[in-house]
Enzyme design. Structure first.
Site, PDB file in Angstrom:
ATOM      1  N   TYR A 146       0.878  -1.212  -0.066  1.00  0.00           N
ATOM      2  CA  TYR A 146       0.033  -0.158   0.062  1.00  0.00           C
ATOM      3  C   TYR A 146       0.638   1.375  -0.104  1.00  0.00           C
ATOM      4  O   TYR A 146       0.421   2.384  -0.324  1.00  0.00           O
ATOM      5  CB  TYR A 146      -1.034   0.167   1.379  1.00  0.00           C
ATOM      6  CG  TYR A 146      -1.882  -1.116   1.128  1.00  0.00           C
ATOM      7  CD1 TYR A 146      -2.107  -1.796  -0.050  1.00  0.00           C
ATOM      8  CD2 TYR A 146      -2.730  -1.521   2.494  1.00  0.00           C
ATOM      9  CE1 TYR A 146      -3.304  -2.836   0.203  1.00  0.00           C
ATOM     10  CE2 TYR A 146      -3.621  -2.572   2.527  1.00  0.00           C
ATOM     11  CZ  TYR A 146      -3.951  -3.005   1.347  1.00  0.00           C
ATOM     12  OH  TYR A 146      -4.999  -4.203   1.394  1.00  0.00           O
ATOM     13  N   LYS A 195       3.720 -15.783   1.892  1.00  0.00           N
ATOM     14  CA  LYS A 195       3.628 -16.323   0.801  1.00  0.00           C
ATOM     15  C   LYS A 195       5.023 -16.347   0.292  1.00  0.00           C
ATOM     16  O   LYS A 195       5.632 -15.817  -0.672  1.00  0.00           O
ATOM     17  CB  LYS A 195       2.895 -15.284  -0.186  1.00  0.00           C
ATOM     18  CG  LYS A 195       2.658 -15.972  -1.417  1.00  0.00           C
ATOM     19  CD  LYS A 195       1.309 -16.955  -1.309  1.00  0.00           C
ATOM     20  CE  LYS A 195       1.087 -17.777  -2.597  1.00  0.00           C
ATOM     21  NZ  LYS A 195       0.035 -18.942  -2.436  1.00  0.00           N
ATOM     22  N   ASP A 227      -2.695 -18.235   1.446  1.00  0.00           N
ATOM     23  CA  ASP A 227      -4.167 -18.722   0.752  1.00  0.00           C
ATOM     24  C   ASP A 227      -4.589 -19.712   1.559  1.00  0.00           C
ATOM     25  O   ASP A 227      -5.956 -19.874   1.914  1.00  0.00           O
ATOM     26  CB  ASP A 227      -3.935 -19.226  -0.698  1.00  0.00           C
ATOM     27  CG  ASP A 227      -2.433 -19.991  -0.881  1.00  0.00           C
ATOM     28  OD1 ASP A 227      -1.695 -19.890  -0.040  1.00  0.00           O
ATOM     29  OD2 ASP A 227      -2.241 -20.646  -1.717  1.00  0.00           O
ATOM     30  N   ASP A 251      -5.072  -6.943   6.232  1.00  0.00           N
ATOM     31  CA  ASP A 251      -6.166  -6.235   5.792  1.00  0.00           C
ATOM     32  C   ASP A 251      -7.350  -7.128   5.307  1.00  0.00           C
ATOM     33  O   ASP A 251      -8.335  -7.276   5.826  1.00  0.00           O
ATOM     34  CB  ASP A 251      -5.896  -5.447   4.593  1.00  0.00           C
ATOM     35  CG  ASP A 251      -6.850  -4.443   4.562  1.00  0.00           C
ATOM     36  OD1 ASP A 251      -8.128  -4.207   4.910  1.00  0.00           O
ATOM     37  OD2 ASP A 251      -6.695  -3.557   3.464  1.00  0.00           O
ATOM     38  N   ASP A 255     -10.654  -9.006   8.101  1.00  0.00           N
ATOM     39  CA  ASP A 255     -11.884  -8.524   7.801  1.00  0.00           C
ATOM     40  C   ASP A 255     -12.694 -10.012   7.982  1.00  0.00           C
ATOM     41  O   ASP A 255     -13.950 -10.187   7.938  1.00  0.00           O
ATOM     42  CB  ASP A 255     -12.149  -7.965   6.487  1.00  0.00           C
ATOM     43  CG  ASP A 255     -12.347  -6.445   6.501  1.00  0.00           C
ATOM     44  OD1 ASP A 255     -12.036  -5.987   7.781  1.00  0.00           O
ATOM     45  OD2 ASP A 255     -12.872  -5.754   5.504  1.00  0.00           O
TER      46      ASP A 255
END
Ligand code: NAD
Length: 360
Positions: A146, A195, A227, A251, A255
């Site tokens: 980001y 990852k 994943d 992030d 959620d």
């Protein structure tokens, strides 16, 4: 030694913010009386109401109030009234992002707790979580994709866009220490979400976290690809204690975990700076659909105050007492509309606050 006094900037914001904050402050006060500390509170405008009053979502006076405080207890900001403003002036973006930057809030802690008494509200099969679950998602907040260099350039048949994921050892080290320390007060396990099979930054995360682990011999460390993590939290959230995540993975996973608990009205969060300063706020927004009706769930705000006591003021016993009072209110059947089921006691914001206060 005299009792400490903690200076708290109260930024209630818009929508249900002031309602849930009003239910929280008496609880903070009582915790102080019980556990021997005082709070000195200064209220300041933020978000849409600050735009209306001063033209800015984060007025200088508010920033100054926060700078003089030991921590910020934040409600939430935004709502339909301000949605037509340009994106950079929207209350959330124009208030929260600068606050993160000004105060160097680099770690976001979102405990996802599904109480035993509320498992019916979780979309997970109840047989998989008979006692609920409690996972702490710890997200790096100021680095990664980001914030890395980004650009879009013209190419032969359209455009090419580039986002860059960047991390440095020091950024990983500081949040890793936080994760191990948090795990020490919980079930003593840290899982790094990465990852590392494809991303260089993930390789650096693994290397850095592994190098720090020997300083915390009581904490078990393991690793999971993001994943698989997204799948495993659905199948068996209780296998996790602290999930340590870089910015984008955190992030998304925070959620997902929030959705698995059943209601946004229950979930607190903490955003921490180096040292003890932090900003504490509910995970949800201003809930314009129910604002002004006195029916919002104050638990997320109350538990945010508990996190403030734990992480900024090291008042672990007071934090636990508030968390236990919330658990007791739920066990006794008190429910706001968002978590109500037949056979329980339907209450409004103030009554829920009072019930928790009485169990403290
Ligand atoms: P929201 O979280 O406000 O509401 C989503 C749903 O959850 C609504 O049905 C709402 O009634 C319910 N809900 C949320 N908190 C609740 C509570 N404490 N008790 C009972 N029910 C609750 O999300 P949204 O509708 O996407 O956003 C509304 C506004 O809030 C927007 O302007 C958005 O920008 C803003 N927002 C602010 C923050 C923040 O200040 N950090 C975060 C998210 C959204």
């Amino acid at each position: 030694m005299s009792n400490p006094t903690y200076k708290i900037a109260i930024l209630s914001g818009d929508g249900i913010g002031p309602e849930v904050m009003a239910a929280t402050l008496p609880i903070l006060n009582k915790a102080g009386e019980k556990f021997g500390f005082k709070t000195s509170i200064t209220e300041a405008l933020v978000g849409g109401c600050a735009i209306d009053a001063t033209g800015s979502a984060l007025p200088d006076a508010t920033v100054n109030t926060c700078k003089q405080a030991d921590a910020i207890l934040f409600g939430s900001v935004g709502g339909p009234k301000w949605e037509s403003l340009p994106p950079t002036q929207q209350p959330e973006r124009a208030a929260l992002l600068p606050l993160r930057k000004i105060f160097g809030l680099y770690a976001n802690l979102r405990p996802a707790i599904c109480h035993k008494d509320l498992i019916h509200a979780s979309p997970i099969k109840n047989s998989l979580i008979p006692d609920g679950f409690d996972v702490l998602c710890m997200r790096e907040l100021t680095g990664g994709i980001y914030f890395g260099e980004k650009k879009t350039v013209a190419v032969a048949h359209g455009e090419r866009s580039i986002d860059t994921m960047v991390y440095e050892t020091s950024e990983i080290e500081r949040i890793t220490h936080l994760a191990f320390k948090a795990a020490a007060t919980r079930r003593k396990k840290v899982t790094l979400v990465d990852k590392a099979n494809v991303l260089e930054t993930s390789v650096l995360w693994r290397k850095t976290v592994k190098a720090i682990a020997p300083q915390y011999p009581d904490i078990k460390l393991d690793f999971i690809y993001v994943d698989n993590a997204a799948m495993q939290v659905l199948k068996n959230p209780n296998q996790f204690d602290v999930l340590l995540c870089e910015n984008m993975f955190g992030d998304i996973l925070s959620d997902e975990l929030a959705a698995l608990t059943g209601s946004l009205g229950l979930l607190p969060s903490a955003s921490l700076a180096e040292g003890t300063f932090g900003l504490y706020e509910p995970s949800g927004g201003t809930a314009p659909d129910i604002a002004g009706k006195g029916i919002a769930n104050p638990i997320a705000q109350i538990l945010s105050a508990a996190l403030m006591l734990r992480y900024s003021f090291a008042q672990e016993k007071a934090a636990l007492a508030i968390e236990n009072a919330v658990r007791r209110a739920l066990a006794e059947g008190y429910r706001t509309g968002d978590i109500y089921t037949e056979g329980t006691k339907k209450v409004g914001t103030t009554e829920m606050g009072n019930a928790i206060l009485s169990f403290l």
